[in-house]
Design a protein around this motif. Structure first.
Motif, mmCIF file in Angstrom:
data_model
loop_
_atom_site.group_PDB
_atom_site.id
_atom_site.type_symbol
_atom_site.label_atom_id
_atom_site.label_comp_id
_atom_site.label_asym_id
_atom_site.label_seq_id
_atom_site.Cartn_x
_atom_site.Cartn_y
_atom_site.Cartn_z
ATOM 1 N N TYR A 9 0.856 -1.180 0.000
ATOM 2 C CA TYR A 9 0.000 0.000 0.000
ATOM 3 C C TYR A 9 0.892 1.229 0.000
ATOM 4 O O TYR A 9 1.906 1.264 0.696
ATOM 5 C CB TYR A 9 -0.933 -0.022 1.210
ATOM 6 N N CYS A 11 1.218 5.537 0.137
ATOM 7 C CA CYS A 11 0.673 6.848 0.461
ATOM 8 C C CYS A 11 1.598 7.870 -0.189
ATOM 9 O O CYS A 11 2.767 7.995 0.161
ATOM 10 C CB CYS A 11 0.638 7.064 1.976
ATOM 11 N N GLU A 12 1.078 8.574 -1.174
ATOM 12 C CA GLU A 12 1.864 9.557 -1.921
ATOM 13 C C GLU A 12 1.458 10.950 -1.444
ATOM 14 O O GLU A 12 0.326 11.368 -1.653
ATOM 15 C CB GLU A 12 1.586 9.373 -3.411
ATOM 16 N N HIS A 18 -1.841 17.737 -1.065
ATOM 17 C CA HIS A 18 -2.625 16.633 -1.616
ATOM 18 C C HIS A 18 -2.007 15.295 -1.227
ATOM 19 O O HIS A 18 -0.787 15.141 -1.216
ATOM 20 C CB HIS A 18 -2.715 16.721 -3.139
ATOM 21 N N TYR A 20 -2.541 10.992 -1.905
ATOM 22 C CA TYR A 20 -3.193 9.954 -2.691
ATOM 23 C C TYR A 20 -2.780 8.595 -2.143
ATOM 24 O O TYR A 20 -1.639 8.404 -1.720
ATOM 25 C CB TYR A 20 -2.803 10.061 -4.165
ATOM 26 N N TYR A 21 -3.697 7.642 -2.189
ATOM 27 C CA TYR A 21 -3.461 6.299 -1.652
ATOM 28 C C TYR A 21 -3.638 5.276 -2.763
ATOM 29 O O TYR A 21 -4.588 5.360 -3.560
ATOM 30 C CB TYR A 21 -4.434 6.006 -0.511
ATOM 31 N N TYR A 22 -2.713 4.314 -2.818
ATOM 32 C CA TYR A 22 -2.734 3.295 -3.864
ATOM 33 C C TYR A 22 -2.463 1.909 -3.284
ATOM 34 O O TYR A 22 -1.886 1.776 -2.209
ATOM 35 C CB TYR A 22 -1.651 3.576 -4.915
ATOM 36 N N LYS A 23 -2.830 0.922 -4.070
ATOM 37 C CA LYS A 23 -2.555 -0.479 -3.749
ATOM 38 C C LYS A 23 -1.861 -1.086 -4.965
ATOM 39 O O LYS A 23 -2.259 -0.841 -6.103
ATOM 40 C CB LYS A 23 -3.876 -1.203 -3.487
ATOM 41 N N ARG A 44 -3.410 1.035 -8.054
ATOM 42 C CA ARG A 44 -4.857 1.254 -8.104
ATOM 43 C C ARG A 44 -5.257 2.123 -6.928
ATOM 44 O O ARG A 44 -4.834 1.882 -5.798
ATOM 45 C CB ARG A 44 -5.588 -0.084 -8.044
ATOM 46 N N PRO A 45 -6.063 3.162 -7.166
ATOM 47 C CA PRO A 45 -6.456 4.063 -6.077
ATOM 48 C C PRO A 45 -7.291 3.352 -5.014
ATOM 49 O O PRO A 45 -8.119 2.494 -5.328
ATOM 50 C CB PRO A 45 -7.291 5.131 -6.769
ATOM 51 N N SER A 47 -8.978 4.164 -0.734
ATOM 52 C CA SER A 47 -9.340 5.239 0.200
ATOM 53 C C SER A 47 -8.324 5.327 1.341
ATOM 54 O O SER A 47 -7.566 4.384 1.612
ATOM 55 C CB SER A 47 -10.729 5.000 0.777
ATOM 56 N N LYS A 48 -8.325 6.462 2.018
ATOM 57 C CA LYS A 48 -7.468 6.659 3.183
ATOM 58 C C LYS A 48 -7.832 5.657 4.269
ATOM 59 O O LYS A 48 -6.954 5.094 4.934
ATOM 60 C CB LYS A 48 -7.626 8.083 3.710
#
Length: 80
Positions: A9, A11-12, A18, A20-23, A44-45, A47-48
């Motif tokens: 996972y 966290c950018e 801003h 953004y969270y991805y997997k 892939r985006p 949620s927090k």
């Protein structure tokens, strides 16, 4: 569902605020025995809430600090 070893996972965080969270998942394009076909999937985006939940469950979580993109001005040319 992927195991803790085959998913990460991300966290950018940008300096402008801003986030953004991805997997990403570890996948293969052929078979698991062919190591040249193994790679990380496209981010892939998510949620927090999901990111924080997976972090508390012990999944691999990566924090990335980034600068926002620089917008370059282009001169407008007159058309003939």
């Amino acid at each position: 569902m992927h195991s803790k070893q085959t998913v990460k996972y991300i966290c950018e965080q940008f300096t402008n605020g801003h986030t953004y969270y991805y997997k990403q998942e570890y996948i293969t394009h052929d078979c698991w025995m062919n190591l040249t076909s193994v790679a990380w999937s496209s981010p892939r985006p998510i949620s927090k809430k999901t990111f924080l939940k997976r972090e508390s469950e012990g999944y691999t979580c990566q924090y990335i600090q980034r600068e926002p993109a620089i917008i370059l001005p282009f001169k407008k040319e007159a058309r003939p």
